[in-house]
Design an enzyme around this catalytic site. Structure first.
Site, PDB file in Angstrom:
ATOM      1  N   ASP A   1      -0.241   5.240   0.673  1.00  0.00           N
ATOM      2  CA  ASP A   1      -0.503   6.256   1.692  1.00  0.00           C
ATOM      3  C   ASP A   1      -0.443   5.639   3.083  1.00  0.00           C
ATOM      4  O   ASP A   1      -1.148   4.677   3.379  1.00  0.00           O
ATOM      5  CB  ASP A   1      -1.870   6.899   1.475  1.00  0.00           C
ATOM      6  CG  ASP A   1      -1.950   7.667   0.167  1.00  0.00           C
ATOM      7  OD1 ASP A   1      -1.159   8.608   0.009  1.00  0.00           O
ATOM      8  OD2 ASP A   1      -2.780   7.322  -0.690  1.00  0.00           O
TER       9      ASP A   1
ATOM     10  N   ASP B   1       0.855  -1.178   0.000  1.00  0.00           N
ATOM     11  CA  ASP B   1       0.000   0.000   0.000  1.00  0.00           C
ATOM     12  C   ASP B   1       0.896   1.235   0.000  1.00  0.00           C
ATOM     13  O   ASP B   1       2.082   1.150   0.348  1.00  0.00           O
ATOM     14  CB  ASP B   1      -0.903  -0.027   1.240  1.00  0.00           C
ATOM     15  CG  ASP B   1      -1.837   1.164   1.303  1.00  0.00           C
ATOM     16  OD1 ASP B   1      -2.495   1.452   0.292  1.00  0.00           O
ATOM     17  OD2 ASP B   1      -1.888   1.816   2.364  1.00  0.00           O
TER      18      ASP B   1
END
Length: 315
Positions: free
Chosen positions: A38, A36
């Site tokens: 952010d 991932d």
């Protein structure tokens, strides 16, 4: 302590306590990394210390690296440029975004009408890439007084309401979206259900796409299809398009309810970093939960931030 509680507690391990031999075994257990963005690699436009070096170290060790994001504001090209600017090695075919997957999903099901978009230019461009017409991008002000709102014109060709992050979300957009959804054949799609973005400020909350989706759901009475990390199509697309071996894949994320769930459902090994949304207290509470569904949200490992792993690898 029940057997399930014991298993969950055993599953949640702190990588900082592992010895060098354990780290070597951990690194040998996967050849592909899905990470991932952010809250794991960066916050807004700043890299989280040590994250570029760690992810690049994985590549040096021969691992394949992919970036996955529920962020539906920008095109994949933007994320390549951003990643490189922050010190990561990245290629466009390594970016897995929910807006590109949403567009591919609509193409797969043969959607041939016009989509009403509450979202960004990035979402619009991804739809255009697969030949889907759209309207709704940008600000729209209410041009009439409330009693005359029944006079607004609706596009008869709308066959889907697609909701992403929209800084121009407004009352009139809510009216249009809910009105289109009175037609039961009109699709209702959300590009993710994230309630908020990771923020460096403890005082400022940045609403995520899930807030807009929930507002439209409440108004329309319709349940959306969420094309996010946990949708069946997304999981299948990842497995088929990138030919990943689940037993040799590591999922890294900062949210138990999206990233870790994706990894668990795909059969991946999972690593939670505490530099984003899910806190240590929240993760511990999930691990102790008696709810069987929560067991899928428990990571195999956790660490304060991805950069901390680099010190363990190099020692």
């Amino acid at each position: 302590m029940s057997r399930e509680d014991h298993d969950a507690k055993t599953k949640v391990q702190n990588l900082s306590t592992l010895k060098s031999n354990d780290i070597k075994a951990f690194l040998a257990s996967f050849d592909t990394v899905i990470c991932d963005c952010d809250g794991v690699l960066w916050r807004l436009d700043k890299a989280i210390p040590g994250s570029p070096e760690t992810l690049n170290k994985f590549r040096q060790l021969g691992k394949k690296v992919y970036f996955i994001t529920n962020n539906n504001i920008k095109l994949r090209e933007y994320y390549v440029e951003k990643a490189r600017k922050l010190g990561f090695v990245a290629e466009e075919n390594e970016i897995l975004s929910t807006i590109s997957l949403t567009a591919e999903y609509l193409k797969t099901i043969g959607f041939n009408k016009t989509a009403y978009i509450i979202g960004s230019e990035g979402l619009a461009h991804e739809l255009e890439r697969v030949g889907i017409k759209h309207v709704g991008i940008g600000p729209e002000e209410l041009q009439t007084s409330y009693p005359n709102i029944l006079d607004i014109q609706l596009d008869k060709d709308i066959g889907a309401v697609i909701v992403g992050f929209d800084p121009y979300f407004s009352f009139i957009k809510l009216v249009r979206a809910a009105s289109y959804l009175t037609d039961p054949t009109c699709l209702f799609i959300g590009t993710n259900s994230d309630e908020r973005f990771p923020s460096e400020s403890s005082k400022i909350v940045i609403p995520g796409t899930g807030c807009f989706v929930q507002a439209i759901q409440a108004c329309s009475g319709r349940k959306p299809t969420i094309i996010d990390k946990n949708h069946d199509y997304v999981r299948k697309a990842i497995m088929i398009n990138y030919q990943m071996n689940p037993r040799k894949t590591l999922m890294i994320g900062d949210r138990c309810n999206t990233d870790i769930l994706l990894g668990t459902q795909c059969g991946f090994q999972t690593l939670l970093v505490l530099s984003g949304v899910t806190t240590l207290d929240e993760m511990t509470k999930i691990a102790k939960s008696q709810n069987s569904k929560d067991k899928q949200l428990v990571p195999d490992f956790y660490i304060a931030k991805l950069g901390d792993l680099l010190d363990l690898i190099d020692n």
